[in-house]
Design a protein around this motif. Structure first.
Motif, PDB file in Angstrom:
ATOM      1  N   ARG A  26       0.965  -0.960   0.227  1.00  0.00           N
ATOM      2  CA  ARG A  26       0.330   0.122  -0.053  1.00  0.00           C
ATOM      3  C   ARG A  26       0.454   1.180  -0.315  1.00  0.00           C
ATOM      4  O   ARG A  26       1.462   1.434   0.596  1.00  0.00           O
ATOM      5  N   SER A  27       0.869   2.092  -0.827  1.00  0.00           N
ATOM      6  CA  SER A  27       1.609   3.220  -0.997  1.00  0.00           C
ATOM      7  C   SER A  27       0.944   3.778  -1.344  1.00  0.00           C
ATOM      8  O   SER A  27      -0.809   4.456  -2.350  1.00  0.00           O
ATOM      9  N   VAL A  28       1.278   5.318  -0.397  1.00  0.00           N
ATOM     10  CA  VAL A  28       0.861   6.128  -0.427  1.00  0.00           C
ATOM     11  C   VAL A  28       1.090   7.798  -0.747  1.00  0.00           C
ATOM     12  O   VAL A  28       1.923   8.264  -0.145  1.00  0.00           O
ATOM     13  N   ALA A  29       0.257   8.720  -0.815  1.00  0.00           N
ATOM     14  CA  ALA A  29       1.246   9.792  -1.087  1.00  0.00           C
ATOM     15  C   ALA A  29       1.487  11.242   0.180  1.00  0.00           C
ATOM     16  O   ALA A  29       0.143  11.714   1.342  1.00  0.00           O
ATOM     17  N   VAL A  30       2.880  10.971   0.817  1.00  0.00           N
ATOM     18  CA  VAL A  30       3.109  12.473   1.804  1.00  0.00           C
ATOM     19  C   VAL A  30       2.653  13.648   1.945  1.00  0.00           C
ATOM     20  O   VAL A  30       2.631  14.076   1.686  1.00  0.00           O
ATOM     21  N   ALA A  36      -3.516   7.412  -3.513  1.00  0.00           N
ATOM     22  CA  ALA A  36      -3.017   6.046  -2.747  1.00  0.00           C
ATOM     23  C   ALA A  36      -3.582   5.358  -3.387  1.00  0.00           C
ATOM     24  O   ALA A  36      -3.527   5.022  -4.827  1.00  0.00           O
ATOM     25  N   ARG A  37      -2.104   4.017  -4.028  1.00  0.00           N
ATOM     26  CA  ARG A  37      -1.633   2.683  -5.095  1.00  0.00           C
ATOM     27  C   ARG A  37      -1.500   1.737  -4.263  1.00  0.00           C
ATOM     28  O   ARG A  37      -0.926   1.184  -3.643  1.00  0.00           O
ATOM     29  N   ASP A  38      -2.121   0.395  -5.068  1.00  0.00           N
ATOM     30  CA  ASP A  38      -2.092  -0.487  -4.147  1.00  0.00           C
ATOM     31  C   ASP A  38      -1.624  -1.635  -5.153  1.00  0.00           C
ATOM     32  O   ASP A  38      -0.869  -1.567  -6.217  1.00  0.00           O
ATOM     33  N   TYR A  39      -0.139  -2.527  -4.592  1.00  0.00           N
ATOM     34  CA  TYR A  39       1.010  -3.111  -5.728  1.00  0.00           C
ATOM     35  C   TYR A  39       0.924  -4.465  -5.161  1.00  0.00           C
ATOM     36  O   TYR A  39       0.974  -4.696  -3.924  1.00  0.00           O
TER      37      TYR A  39
END
Length: 535
Positions: A26-30, A36-39
């Motif tokens: 799970r990736s989010v912009a600080v 947010a994006r999931d990989y």
């Protein structure tokens, strides 16, 4: 098809379900949680336990070092790795060395940006017992995409969605396996009835040809066969990259012939379209020629699109069912003794290569799991940098086509990685199916109202249910023969013992020959005695 071709493919037909360790990054912009994006990631579940959701997970700021190997302290940036999720390249040194160095510098997570696709993590941790940092593989292309979509200031966490309480794909696999075993046994019984039915002299050669199509296993052949299985499995373990294509080619040929045999048996019942054409010195029905072309087309289609996971599983299952049906009908066990030897040895074979071999392999993985899952993809690249190599979003590895595959639609979150599958090896259908087929043929010969066939089929269904229950409880792949073999063998033995037919059931056809010989000798003795008493 002939026995050599069948032997070449059966060696891996009872590979059990292998659960890959897949997770979500799970990736989010600080500063902007809405972006947010999931990989997809791969990790070793025996090393790392991930939360089932990202809601309560801790996010760490990502530090992209995908231009270095992180194999020495000199490659650690001057700003340090404190509380960072570090992204590095795989290669040049082991992933455990990278992880140890990252942990030493207080990093919280190690992500390996792979240009070879998502790789299984399977290395020995014997020299890294104190290693606690989470390790995962992520696609290099996803790291590039992440920066383009979210910017350079990114925070990440890892999680693995929980499996549903009940996986409906297991119900589909259950229906497929029980249906195939029951139909294969019933078809074998019909073939036995045809063999016993007196044939007119005109069709004598045709009846002899049908008998020649069947292959009978003797106890000596069974033992030799299991030895060949062990040798071939070891060869696949060491030479997988080459032998996998041999298995694929054999499967294409065998499945096409099996599909033709299954469908032709149905077509021949239809009394229409029997016109024939001359082919060299022989003649053939036109409808069977078209059927052969259709079966070859199906097999070729599977071969071309075999790595298209989204839909090719349907065609593989159809070909697999036909293969199993034809195998159960064609390969005949002569007696219960041969069944006990075959099922018993294959059970030991399965247990040994699943549970014992991890003590001998370098990475602690069983040989069966290694072969079933395919190459781990641990390609240690050498060179200055990966930057010059085009980023690959995913690499495809060849898998052995020896399983029934059904997508786990309930597990929708994991479709980021691929389509998760529930698997059942062909051998978990064929090996017990040979016993079910023997029971049906014994019913035909002894006129026992299908009691053996029905009981053994029910026992197989119970064994499958037991396998699935233990699978859900232990949450790991199971060698299904461990449960199917005792259920079917014990049930068949109990039925024979209760009916006082164990000797006849144990010896099969040889018992009938001995019985006929004894009757002939008794009749001869009676006639001789009567002749001596006559004046």
């Amino acid at each position: 098809m002939g026995l050599p071709g069948l032997l070449g493919l059966l060696l891996l037909l009872h590979l059990s379900q292998i659960n890959a360790s897949r997770g979500i990054l799970r990736s989010v912009a600080v500063g902007d949680a809405a972006k947010a994006r999931d990989y997809c990631i791969t990790y070793n579940s025996s090393w790392t336990t991930l939360p089932t959701t990202y809601l309560n997970a801790t996010f760490y700021k990502m530090l992209n070092l995908s231009t270095v190997w992180l194999c020495s302290q000199s490659e650690v940036p001057s700003t340090g790795l404190q509380d960072k999720a570090v992204v590095v390249l795989p290669g040049n040194c082991s992933i455990l060395e990278k992880a140890s160095l990252a942990q030493k510098n207080n990093a919280k997570m190690l992500l390996l940006a792979s240009k070879e696709g998502l790789i299984r993590i399977s290395e020995s941790r014997s020299n890294y017992q104190n290693l606690t940092i989470p390790i995962a593989y992520v696609r290099y292309g996803d790291i590039v995409s992440m920066a383009e979509v979210l910017g350079e200031d990114i925070a990440v966490t890892m999680y693995s969605p929980a499996f549903p309480l009940f996986d409906y794909s297991l119900l589909v696999i259950f229906l497929i396996s029980v249906f195939t075993v029951a139909l294969g046994g019933y078809w074998s019984g019909l073939s036995e009835m045809e063999d016993l039915r007196p044939s007119p002299t005109v069709h004598e050669s045709e009846g002899q040809k049908k008998k020649d199509e069947n292959v009978t296993f003797t106890p000596v052949t069974v033992i030799l066969f299991v030895v060949i299985c062990c040798v071939m499995l070891l060869l696949l373990y060491y030479f997988y990259n080459w032998l996998v294509y041999v298995i694929i080619a054999v499967f294409c040929l065998a499945s096409a012939m099996s599909m033709f045999n299954c469908l032709s048996a149905l077509i021949k019942i239809i009394p229409y379209g029997r016109c024939r054409v001359a082919l060299y010195s022989r003649s053939a029905e036109v409808r069977l020629i078209f059927l052969a072309a259709f079966c070859i087309a199906l097999s070729v289609t599977w071969a071309v699109f075999r790595n298209e996971d989204r839909w090719i599983w349907i065609l593989q299952d159809i070909l697999g069912i036909a293969f199993c049906l034809n195998f159960i009908k064609t390969l005949r066990m002569p007696n219960f003794k041969a069944c006990v030897i075959l099922l018993g040895l294959l059970l030991l074979y399965d247990v040994f290569f699943v549970f014992i071999t991890p003590f001998f392999t370098k990475n602690g993985e069983s040989i069966m799991v290694e072969v079933a899952a395919g190459p781990s993809g641990k390609s240690e690249k050498s060179g200055e940098s990966y930057v010059e190599v085009p980023a690959e979003s995913q690499a495809t590895y060849e898998k052995l086509p020896v399983v029934i595959r059904v997508p786990r639609l309930e597990y929708s979150a994991m479709t980021l990685c691929d389509m998760p599958m529930s698997l059942l090896g062909f051998g978990d259908i064929i090996v017990p199916g040979l016993l079910v087929a023997y029971c049906k043929r014994f019913d035909v010969r002894s006129s026992s109202s299908s009691i053996y066939f029905i009981s053994c089929t029910i026992a197989y269904a119970v064994g499958m249910v037991l396998t699935f229950v233990i699978l859900m409880v232990m949450k790991m792949g199971q060698p299904a023969l461990l449960y199917l073999v005792p259920c079917t063998l014990l049930t068949s033995s109990v039925i024979a013992w209760r009916r006082k037919e164990m000797k006849k059931f144990w010896n099969g056809g040889s018992y009938e020959i001995m019985e006929q010989t004894d009757n002939a000798v008794n009749e001869e003795n009676i006639i001789t005695g009567e002749a001596q008493e006559a004046p």
